[in-house]
Design a protein around this motif. Structure first.
Motif, PDB file in Angstrom:
ATOM      1  N   LEU A  28     -31.259 -18.138 -22.761  1.00 36.16           N
ATOM      2  CA  LEU A  28     -31.809 -17.585 -24.007  1.00 36.16           C
ATOM      3  C   LEU A  28     -31.945 -16.071 -23.912  1.00 36.16           C
ATOM      4  O   LEU A  28     -31.660 -15.354 -24.869  1.00 36.16           O
ATOM      5  CB  LEU A  28     -33.172 -18.214 -24.301  1.00 36.16           C
ATOM      6  CG  LEU A  28     -33.133 -19.631 -24.857  1.00 36.16           C
ATOM      7  CD1 LEU A  28     -34.542 -20.192 -24.978  1.00 36.16           C
ATOM      8  CD2 LEU A  28     -32.433 -19.692 -26.202  1.00 36.16           C
ATOM      9  N   VAL A  29     -32.375 -15.596 -22.759  1.00 36.02           N
ATOM     10  CA  VAL A  29     -32.480 -14.142 -22.556  1.00 36.02           C
ATOM     11  C   VAL A  29     -31.099 -13.507 -22.660  1.00 36.02           C
ATOM     12  O   VAL A  29     -30.913 -12.466 -23.283  1.00 36.02           O
ATOM     13  CB  VAL A  29     -33.120 -13.831 -21.181  1.00 36.02           C
ATOM     14  CG1 VAL A  29     -33.047 -12.340 -20.881  1.00 36.02           C
ATOM     15  CG2 VAL A  29     -34.562 -14.319 -21.146  1.00 36.02           C
ATOM     16  N   VAL A  30     -30.118 -14.174 -22.070  1.00 37.62           N
ATOM     17  CA  VAL A  30     -28.739 -13.663 -22.084  1.00 37.62           C
ATOM     18  C   VAL A  30     -28.165 -13.693 -23.497  1.00 37.62           C
ATOM     19  O   VAL A  30     -27.311 -12.875 -23.848  1.00 37.62           O
ATOM     20  CB  VAL A  30     -27.878 -14.502 -21.098  1.00 37.62           C
ATOM     21  CG1 VAL A  30     -26.405 -14.283 -21.326  1.00 37.62           C
ATOM     22  CG2 VAL A  30     -28.250 -14.168 -19.665  1.00 37.62           C
ATOM     23  N   LEU A  31     -28.648 -14.621 -24.306  1.00 38.48           N
ATOM     24  CA  LEU A  31     -28.185 -14.698 -25.705  1.00 38.48           C
ATOM     25  C   LEU A  31     -28.606 -13.478 -26.518  1.00 38.48           C
ATOM     26  O   LEU A  31     -27.974 -13.149 -27.511  1.00 38.48           O
ATOM     27  CB  LEU A  31     -28.773 -15.942 -26.376  1.00 38.48           C
ATOM     28  CG  LEU A  31     -27.937 -17.206 -26.448  1.00 38.48           C
ATOM     29  CD1 LEU A  31     -28.697 -18.264 -27.246  1.00 38.48           C
ATOM     30  CD2 LEU A  31     -26.571 -16.973 -27.061  1.00 38.48           C
ATOM     31  N   ALA A  32     -29.698 -12.821 -26.095  1.00 33.34           N
ATOM     32  CA  ALA A  32     -30.280 -11.751 -26.918  1.00 33.34           C
ATOM     33  C   ALA A  32     -29.292 -10.623 -27.238  1.00 33.34           C
ATOM     34  O   ALA A  32     -29.138 -10.259 -28.411  1.00 33.34           O
ATOM     35  CB  ALA A  32     -31.550 -11.216 -26.270  1.00 33.34           C
ATOM     36  N   PRO A  33     -28.593 -10.054 -26.241  1.00 34.63           N
ATOM     37  CA  PRO A  33     -27.624  -9.001 -26.593  1.00 34.63           C
ATOM     38  C   PRO A  33     -26.521  -9.516 -27.519  1.00 34.63           C
ATOM     39  O   PRO A  33     -26.042  -8.791 -28.391  1.00 34.63           O
ATOM     40  CB  PRO A  33     -27.031  -8.576 -25.243  1.00 34.63           C
ATOM     41  CG  PRO A  33     -27.992  -9.054 -24.226  1.00 34.63           C
ATOM     42  CD  PRO A  33     -28.664 -10.255 -24.790  1.00 34.63           C
ATOM     43  N   SER A  34     -26.110 -10.760 -27.307  1.00 34.15           N
ATOM     44  CA  SER A  34     -25.082 -11.332 -28.187  1.00 34.15           C
ATOM     45  C   SER A  34     -25.622 -11.469 -29.599  1.00 34.15           C
ATOM     46  O   SER A  34     -24.908 -11.226 -30.577  1.00 34.15           O
ATOM     47  CB  SER A  34     -24.657 -12.717 -27.672  1.00 34.15           C
ATOM     48  OG  SER A  34     -24.196 -12.615 -26.341  1.00 34.15           O
ATOM     49  N   ALA A  35     -26.897 -11.847 -29.709  1.00 35.25           N
ATOM     50  CA  ALA A  35     -27.516 -11.960 -31.030  1.00 35.25           C
ATOM     51  C   ALA A  35     -27.544 -10.605 -31.718  1.00 35.25           C
ATOM     52  O   ALA A  35     -27.225 -10.481 -32.899  1.00 35.25           O
ATOM     53  CB  ALA A  35     -28.928 -12.534 -30.912  1.00 35.25           C
TER      54      ALA A  35
ATOM     55  N   ASP B  75     -19.117 -16.499 -22.142  1.00 31.54           N
ATOM     56  CA  ASP B  75     -19.067 -16.547 -20.679  1.00 31.54           C
ATOM     57  C   ASP B  75     -20.441 -16.257 -20.073  1.00 31.54           C
ATOM     58  O   ASP B  75     -20.863 -16.915 -19.111  1.00 31.54           O
ATOM     59  CB  ASP B  75     -18.053 -15.519 -20.150  1.00 31.54           C
ATOM     60  CG  ASP B  75     -16.612 -15.959 -20.357  1.00 31.54           C
ATOM     61  OD1 ASP B  75     -15.706 -15.123 -20.204  1.00 31.54           O
ATOM     62  OD2 ASP B  75     -16.406 -17.148 -20.689  1.00 31.54           O
ATOM     63  N   ALA B  76     -21.142 -15.261 -20.627  1.00 38.40           N
ATOM     64  CA  ALA B  76     -22.459 -14.893 -20.100  1.00 38.40           C
ATOM     65  C   ALA B  76     -23.441 -16.053 -20.241  1.00 38.40           C
ATOM     66  O   ALA B  76     -24.197 -16.378 -19.317  1.00 38.40           O
ATOM     67  CB  ALA B  76     -22.988 -13.650 -20.820  1.00 38.40           C
ATOM     68  N   ALA B  77     -23.414 -16.690 -21.433  1.00 42.45           N
ATOM     69  CA  ALA B  77     -24.326 -17.812 -21.671  1.00 42.45           C
ATOM     70  C   ALA B  77     -23.997 -18.986 -20.752  1.00 42.45           C
ATOM     71  O   ALA B  77     -24.892 -19.639 -20.194  1.00 42.45           O
ATOM     72  CB  ALA B  77     -24.256 -18.236 -23.142  1.00 42.45           C
ATOM     73  N   ARG B  78     -22.703 -19.260 -20.570  1.00 48.01           N
ATOM     74  CA  ARG B  78     -22.305 -20.373 -19.692  1.00 48.01           C
ATOM     75  C   ARG B  78     -22.708 -20.092 -18.253  1.00 48.01           C
ATOM     76  O   ARG B  78     -23.170 -20.975 -17.542  1.00 48.01           O
ATOM     77  CB  ARG B  78     -20.783 -20.572 -19.742  1.00 48.01           C
ATOM     78  CG  ARG B  78     -20.306 -21.326 -20.924  1.00 48.01           C
ATOM     79  CD  ARG B  78     -18.921 -21.916 -20.733  1.00 48.01           C
ATOM     80  NE  ARG B  78     -18.492 -22.371 -22.049  1.00 48.01           N
ATOM     81  CZ  ARG B  78     -17.703 -21.690 -22.871  1.00 48.01           C
ATOM     82  NH1 ARG B  78     -17.199 -20.524 -22.482  1.00 48.01           N
ATOM     83  NH2 ARG B  78     -17.393 -22.165 -24.049  1.00 48.01           N
TER      84      ARG B  78
END
Lengths: 242, 269
Positions: free
Chosen positions: A132-139, A200-203
């Protein structure tokens, strides 16, 4: 304070839209169920829940971009934004006020995806929190794309452009298929774009491959900064043109 | 009396408009200094210079394309002038736009309410955009709803309001920030005669305390409310003064005739 006040208004605008729940929450879960079923029936590794859930969590952010762009374009078309622009709230503050609730919704969407995935066999570990933290920049990146579209295009144009974005991201994001199937040329182009790196980052976060997160996140962060800065420039230029 | 304009709120029985704005001891509220704005080859505001006194109710009249909205947009900081400057409350438009924005507000021609927010939420939002705390915004919203008779619609969505109530809400959004200068663009557009008179009465209450710049196509509205009226054509000032001044300068019997004379194409250059 005024940024938070306007962010609250934007959150209410989306939350009070009946289609928001369907598109932002129910649709990703539905896709997860369908693709997960395909995975079970075919045994394809790309459709295993550990790969599928984070990919879908990232893909779903494209719908957040759609809502963000539509909201901003709609406000631009009405005099309501004129009132807000005449206030002491700066242009950057205004766009941050659009971005904040959208990013929050994107992360909430990720939570819904992962919770739904747990019912399909995804193991509950601390890695999901990291994901979820890694999702933040993608969001932030997807929201920035949505705000750029909303700054540059009309409401009807945003819908078409966002649909194009969703379709394009489906092919180049590697969300449920290996980029290798695109061939070397298309795969190389896809690797220059942020979508596959976000997945890739999320996986990597979900599977505990922590060493792979940083490089992918840099792509997302770089695009996020660039897209957001561009949306500020475009929005300022369009609003000053009157 | 011959040539008597239709009575509106605040007019003396003799037809004269008594100046009610404060003496210009603090400096003008607005001072335009050769202000110009172009969109491509079209000059929307052409070398405009005039002053508006503090507490004055000032009208901007002109046909479509006269430059009224462009002028208001510049003074609200929504678009930059091509040349010239303006001082609002003593502050330069070119260097102090943010400081100006804290002390002015506007009600656009379109009522421009936040459709899915309630009346109370809308007013509180505007107050908070201008720096009010949550508690202060709530308190001000209650005051504004009471004074504009919107209290019983506090929880209703703004989009559910009738045209007249939406106009009142729009006015409330402009006044809740307690601006020193407020710009009202066609505030009674589309209203029936009773709603229009109600709103005029509310607007007349601002005289002397708030500097109001009113743009309108309705001559009766300008006559009834404004201390002075500037008449624009093709971005240029054709005349400024009280109604009596326009009548005297044109020799017209009615304000409508004076307006038409001042905006006559042949009278141009």
């Amino acid at each position: 304070m005024s940024v938070l006040a306007f962010a609250g208004r934007n959150l209410k605008e989306i939350a009070r839209d009946p289609s928001a729940f369907l598109i932002l929450m129910a649709l990703p879960v539905g896709l997860l169920l369908m693709l997960g079923t395909i995975g079970r029936n075919t045994g394809l590794s790309d459709f295993e829940i550990e790969a599928l859930a984070p990919g879908l969590a990232v893909f779903s952010l494209a719908f957040v971009a759609l809502f963000g762009g539509t909201l901003l374009a709609g406000d631009r078309a009405s005099s309501f934004l004129t009132r807000v622009l005449a206030s002491p709230l700066s242009t950057t503050g205004l766009l941050v006020a659009y971005a904040l609730p959208l990013v929050a919704l994107g992360l909430a969407q990720g939570v819904v995806c992962f919770v739904a995935a747990m019912f399909m066999g995804l193991e509950l570990t601390a890695n999901l929190l990291l994901a979820l933290v890694v999702l933040a920049p993608s969001a932030v990146m997807f929201v920035g794309i949505g705000l750029l579209l909303g700054s540059a295009l009309s409401s009807s144009q945003v819908g078409a452009a966002a649909s194009g974005l969703i379709t394009f991201a489906t092919f180049v994001g590697g969300y449920w298929m290996d980029l290798a199937v695109l061939g070397d040329g298309f795969a190389a182009v896809a690797r220059m774009l942020p979508f596959v790196h976000a997945a890739d980052a999320a996986r990597a976060a979900v599977t505990g491959d922590f060493g792979s997160i940083g490089g992918s996140l840099l792509w997302c962060a770089g695009y996020a900064i660039a897209v957001f800065a561009l949306s500020v420039v475009v929005f300022r230029r369009r609003s000053r043109a009157g | 009396m011959a040539g008597q304009a239709t009575h509106g709120p605040g007019r003396r029985p003799g037809g004269e408009r008594a100046p009610t704005f404060l003496p210009d001891t603090a400096g003008p509220a607005i001072e335009l200094d050769h202000l110009t704005k172009s969109y491509g080859k079209r000059v929307a505001v052409d070398d405009l210079s005039l002053t508006v006194g503090r507490g004055e109710f000032f009208g901007l009249l002109g046909s479509n394309g006269a430059g009224k909205s462009t002028l208001v947009r510049m003074l609200c900081g929504l678009t930059a002038p091509a040349s010239g400057d303006a001082r609002v409350l003593g502050m330069s438009l070119r260097t102090d736009a943010t400081a100006i924005s804290r002390r002015v507000n506007l009600s656009p021609q379109e009522t421009a309410v936040a459709a899915t927010l309630s009346v109370a939420e809308t007013l509180e939002l505007v107050a908070r955009l201008y720096g009010a705390s949550r508690a202060e915004a709530r308190s001000r919203a209650l005051d504004v709803m009471e004074s504009l008779r919107l209290g019983d619609r506090a929880r209703d969505r703004a989009k559910s309001l009738s045209g007249g109530l939406e106009r009142r809400l729009s006015l409330g959004m402009a006044l809740i920030t307690k601006p020193d200068v407020v710009f009202l663009d066609e505030p009674t557009l589309g209203l029936d005669v009773r709603s229009r008179r109600d709103l005029w009465a509310l607007l007349a209450g601002l005289k002397g305390t708030t500097t109001v710049v009113l743009t309108t196509h309705q001559l009766e509205e300008a006559e009834s409310l404004c201390d002075r009226i500037a008449i624009l054509r093709d971005g240029r000032l054709r005349g400024v003064g009280a109604v009596a001044d326009h009548l005297a300068s044109t020799g017209a019997a009615t304000f409508e005739d004076a307006f038409l004379a001042l905006t006559d194409e042949e009278a141009g250059a």
